[in-house]
Scaffold this motif. Structure first.
Motif, PDB file in Angstrom:
ATOM      1  N   ILE A  94     -19.180   3.071 -91.561  1.00 24.68           N
ATOM      2  CA  ILE A  94     -18.966   3.744 -90.477  1.00 24.68           C
ATOM      3  C   ILE A  94     -19.633   3.430 -89.230  1.00 24.68           C
ATOM      4  O   ILE A  94     -20.994   3.132 -89.442  1.00 24.68           O
ATOM      5  CB  ILE A  94     -19.413   5.253 -90.878  1.00 24.68           C
ATOM      6  N   ALA A  95     -19.057   3.201 -88.281  1.00 22.54           N
ATOM      7  CA  ALA A  95     -19.759   3.177 -86.954  1.00 22.54           C
ATOM      8  C   ALA A  95     -20.375   4.408 -86.371  1.00 22.54           C
ATOM      9  O   ALA A  95     -19.516   5.502 -86.092  1.00 22.54           O
ATOM     10  CB  ALA A  95     -18.784   2.427 -86.120  1.00 22.54           C
ATOM     11  N   SER A  96     -21.568   4.396 -85.893  1.00 20.96           N
ATOM     12  CA  SER A  96     -22.148   5.651 -85.386  1.00 20.96           C
ATOM     13  C   SER A  96     -23.492   5.172 -84.603  1.00 20.96           C
ATOM     14  O   SER A  96     -24.067   4.415 -84.768  1.00 20.96           O
ATOM     15  CB  SER A  96     -22.354   6.942 -86.251  1.00 20.96           C
ATOM     16  N   VAL A  97     -23.656   6.230 -83.679  1.00 18.42           N
ATOM     17  CA  VAL A  97     -25.238   6.217 -83.047  1.00 18.42           C
ATOM     18  C   VAL A  97     -25.951   7.014 -83.826  1.00 18.42           C
ATOM     19  O   VAL A  97     -26.007   8.287 -84.169  1.00 18.42           O
ATOM     20  CB  VAL A  97     -25.017   6.843 -81.678  1.00 18.42           C
TER      21      VAL A  97
ATOM     22  N   ASP B  58     -29.902   1.943 -81.864  1.00 21.08           N
ATOM     23  CA  ASP B  58     -29.481   2.960 -82.830  1.00 21.08           C
ATOM     24  C   ASP B  58     -27.873   3.025 -83.010  1.00 21.08           C
ATOM     25  O   ASP B  58     -27.442   3.724 -83.914  1.00 21.08           O
ATOM     26  CB  ASP B  58     -29.511   4.401 -82.061  1.00 21.08           C
ATOM     27  N   THR B  59     -27.189   1.963 -82.708  1.00 19.22           N
ATOM     28  CA  THR B  59     -25.742   2.022 -82.882  1.00 19.22           C
ATOM     29  C   THR B  59     -25.412   0.780 -83.705  1.00 19.22           C
ATOM     30  O   THR B  59     -26.058  -0.123 -83.622  1.00 19.22           O
ATOM     31  CB  THR B  59     -25.181   1.632 -81.357  1.00 19.22           C
ATOM     32  N   GLY B  60     -24.652   1.223 -84.793  1.00 22.78           N
ATOM     33  CA  GLY B  60     -24.109  -0.010 -85.353  1.00 22.78           C
ATOM     34  C   GLY B  60     -23.162   0.512 -86.692  1.00 22.78           C
ATOM     35  O   GLY B  60     -22.707   1.394 -86.505  1.00 22.78           O
ATOM     36  N   LEU B  61     -23.327  -0.322 -87.812  1.00 25.69           N
ATOM     37  CA  LEU B  61     -22.383  -0.057 -88.958  1.00 25.69           C
ATOM     38  C   LEU B  61     -23.412   0.631 -90.095  1.00 25.69           C
ATOM     39  O   LEU B  61     -24.723  -0.138 -90.350  1.00 25.69           O
ATOM     40  CB  LEU B  61     -21.617  -1.235 -89.359  1.00 25.69           C
TER      41      LEU B  61
ATOM     42  N   VAL C 184     -21.148  -5.614 -80.658  1.00 28.41           N
ATOM     43  CA  VAL C 184     -21.241  -4.402 -81.091  1.00 28.41           C
ATOM     44  C   VAL C 184     -20.082  -3.530 -80.320  1.00 28.41           C
ATOM     45  O   VAL C 184     -19.235  -2.694 -80.946  1.00 28.41           O
ATOM     46  CB  VAL C 184     -22.697  -3.792 -80.901  1.00 28.41           C
ATOM     47  N   LYS C 185     -20.063  -3.794 -78.816  1.00 30.56           N
ATOM     48  CA  LYS C 185     -19.281  -2.855 -78.062  1.00 30.56           C
ATOM     49  C   LYS C 185     -17.857  -2.999 -78.338  1.00 30.56           C
ATOM     50  O   LYS C 185     -16.927  -2.443 -78.503  1.00 30.56           O
ATOM     51  CB  LYS C 185     -19.558  -3.149 -76.434  1.00 30.56           C
ATOM     52  N   ALA C 186     -17.472  -4.591 -78.578  1.00 34.82           N
ATOM     53  CA  ALA C 186     -16.252  -4.942 -78.789  1.00 34.82           C
ATOM     54  C   ALA C 186     -15.821  -4.543 -80.142  1.00 34.82           C
ATOM     55  O   ALA C 186     -14.642  -4.112 -80.502  1.00 34.82           O
ATOM     56  CB  ALA C 186     -15.913  -6.458 -78.692  1.00 34.82           C
ATOM     57  N   LEU C 187     -16.616  -4.396 -81.262  1.00 37.04           N
ATOM     58  CA  LEU C 187     -16.309  -3.937 -82.577  1.00 37.04           C
ATOM     59  C   LEU C 187     -16.221  -2.495 -82.654  1.00 37.04           C
ATOM     60  O   LEU C 187     -15.182  -2.063 -83.111  1.00 37.04           O
ATOM     61  CB  LEU C 187     -17.599  -4.193 -83.470  1.00 37.04           C
ATOM     62  N   GLU C 188     -17.013  -1.678 -81.926  1.00 29.04           N
ATOM     63  CA  GLU C 188     -16.640  -0.336 -81.509  1.00 29.04           C
ATOM     64  C   GLU C 188     -15.121   0.076 -80.884  1.00 29.04           C
ATOM     65  O   GLU C 188     -14.501   0.873 -81.440  1.00 29.04           O
ATOM     66  CB  GLU C 188     -17.672   0.180 -80.669  1.00 29.04           C
ATOM     67  N   LEU C 189     -14.711  -0.828 -79.913  1.00 30.45           N
ATOM     68  CA  LEU C 189     -13.585  -0.656 -79.393  1.00 30.45           C
ATOM     69  C   LEU C 189     -12.341  -0.796 -80.639  1.00 30.45           C
ATOM     70  O   LEU C 189     -11.473  -0.232 -80.567  1.00 30.45           O
ATOM     71  CB  LEU C 189     -13.272  -1.532 -78.202  1.00 30.45           C
ATOM     72  N   ALA C 190     -12.834  -1.986 -81.469  1.00 25.73           N
ATOM     73  CA  ALA C 190     -11.524  -2.678 -82.329  1.00 25.73           C
ATOM     74  C   ALA C 190     -11.673  -1.150 -83.428  1.00 25.73           C
ATOM     75  O   ALA C 190     -10.582  -1.082 -83.873  1.00 25.73           O
ATOM     76  CB  ALA C 190     -12.280  -3.838 -83.060  1.00 25.73           C
ATOM     77  N   ILE C 191     -12.693  -0.748 -83.733  1.00 27.41           N
ATOM     78  CA  ILE C 191     -12.717   0.376 -84.787  1.00 27.41           C
ATOM     79  C   ILE C 191     -11.752   1.447 -84.232  1.00 27.41           C
ATOM     80  O   ILE C 191     -10.918   2.149 -84.933  1.00 27.41           O
ATOM     81  CB  ILE C 191     -14.140   0.754 -85.300  1.00 27.41           C
ATOM     82  N   ARG C 192     -12.224   1.879 -82.951  1.00 25.50           N
ATOM     83  CA  ARG C 192     -11.406   3.028 -82.280  1.00 25.50           C
ATOM     84  C   ARG C 192      -9.941   2.694 -82.138  1.00 25.50           C
ATOM     85  O   ARG C 192      -9.161   3.688 -82.485  1.00 25.50           O
ATOM     86  CB  ARG C 192     -11.904   3.252 -80.872  1.00 25.50           C
ATOM     87  N   THR C 193      -9.460   1.468 -82.000  1.00 27.76           N
ATOM     88  CA  THR C 193      -8.160   1.229 -81.931  1.00 27.76           C
ATOM     89  C   THR C 193      -7.418   1.099 -83.145  1.00 27.76           C
ATOM     90  O   THR C 193      -6.236   1.752 -83.442  1.00 27.76           O
ATOM     91  CB  THR C 193      -7.951  -0.374 -81.262  1.00 27.76           C
TER      92      THR C 193
END
Length: 319
Positions: A198-201, A233-236, A118-127
């Motif tokens: 959408i990725a969000s908390v 709480d975090t995810g897609l 999930v953390k790696a995915l969040e970074l990928a989306i942000r990038t």
């Protein structure tokens, strides 16, 4: 009889010349531009359009992000081209952009659990969003040169690209620091997402009302969740959740749900639903009509398939 034959031959020649000239006038012109160099990554975009006639009005733009699970992908994939050409023939400038695919080096063997992915995915989306914003800025900076309307840019994407397009609008609505990469007060005119999320908390919230959004999704998608895939709480949060939120805040949207369909919906609407897409662009984006449209497509003879996927199911599909 002879005169009639000559007349028909001349009529055929004139028709052929006229048709050929019209076809030539509608040929798609493609240009490629480098918009950023980041480390070892050179990021480019392709611009597709029917060349302007002198004095023509500025055109709207569709900015497209490819799919590929943030691990790969191609801005000029052959499956996308008929969609690009269709829109260009209908008066749009289509810009298909690169973005860095930050999961391409992710080793699933090193993941200690769902949280690591999930953390790696969040970074990928942000990038990806950062690069999508930079592509947007490049397009707006060239609006006069390209004779385009910088106030009529539609964000669009397939799968990971759909996540990128939706997340870009979400970051604007939440005024995140990434928005500083855009021109002041910039807003997308619309978003079209083919199997996105959408990725969000927690569930996505829109402090600023978003632009009109079109969502395509199969309710049996185990790659990008139709409803949600969360760790804590975090995810897609998928199209069904997004549509419910848009309904709650009164934002125009078009939700095209396909029963018992999987992740193929990331691509099939690009050929199967062109006129639904044009309807969205005309009614909600161009004319700014305040409407909700929900379409529920269901095959009469199509069997029921699994839909209750776990977080682990989604992880296995993406690793």
């Amino acid at each position: 009889m002879k005169r009639k034959t000559i007349f028909l031959i001349l009529l055929t020649v004139v028709f052929s010349i006229t048709s050929g000239a019209k076809a030539a006038g509608n040929r798609i012109h493609k240009q490629t531009f480098v918009f950023a160099v980041k480390g070892t990554d050179t990021l480019a975009l392709d611009k597709y359009e029917v060349p302007d006639t002198p004095g023509s009005r500025p055109k709207p733009v569709l900015l497209f992000a490819f799919g590929g699970g943030f691990k790969g992908g191609d801005r000029a994939e052959s499956r996308y081209l008929p969609f690009f050409h269709f829109l260009a023939q209908n008066g749009y400038v289509v810009v298909s952009t690169d973005y860095r695919t930050a999961l391409k080096g992710f080793d699933p063997q090193q993941a200690t659990g769902p949280e690591a992915f999930v953390k790696a995915l969040e970074l990928a989306i942000r990038t990806a969003v950062e690069d999508f914003f930079d592509a947007t800025r490049y397009v707006t900076d060239h609006s006069k040169e390209w004779n385009i309307d910088a106030n009529s840019i539609i964000a669009c994407g397939s799968s990971a690209g759909a996540i990128t397009a939706l997340q870009s609008e979400y970051e604007i609505c939440n005024r995140s620091e990434l928005v500083g990469r855009l021109p002041a007060s910039f807003r997308y005119a619309g978003v079209i997402a083919f199997a996105g999320a959408i990725a969000s908390v927690g569930q996505p919230e829109f402090p600023i009302v978003p632009c009109p959004i079109m969502l395509f999704h199969g309710n049996a998608d185990k790659t990008v969740p139709f409803e949600k895939a969360v760790s804590g709480d975090t995810g897609l949060w998928g199209s069904a959740t997004i549509a419910a939120q848009l309904d709650r805040i009164g934002t125009p949207y078009y939700f095209y749900k396909i029963e018992n369909a999987g992740h193929e919906v990331a691509v099939t609407p690009l050929s199967d639903n062109l006129y639904a897409i044009m309807s969205f662009l005309t009614k909600m984006v161009a004319k700014k009509e305040k409407v909700f449209i929900r379409t529920d497509e269901q095959g009469i003879d199509k069997p029921e398939v699994k839909k209750d996927f776990t977080l682990e199911d989604y992880l296995r599909s993406n690793l």
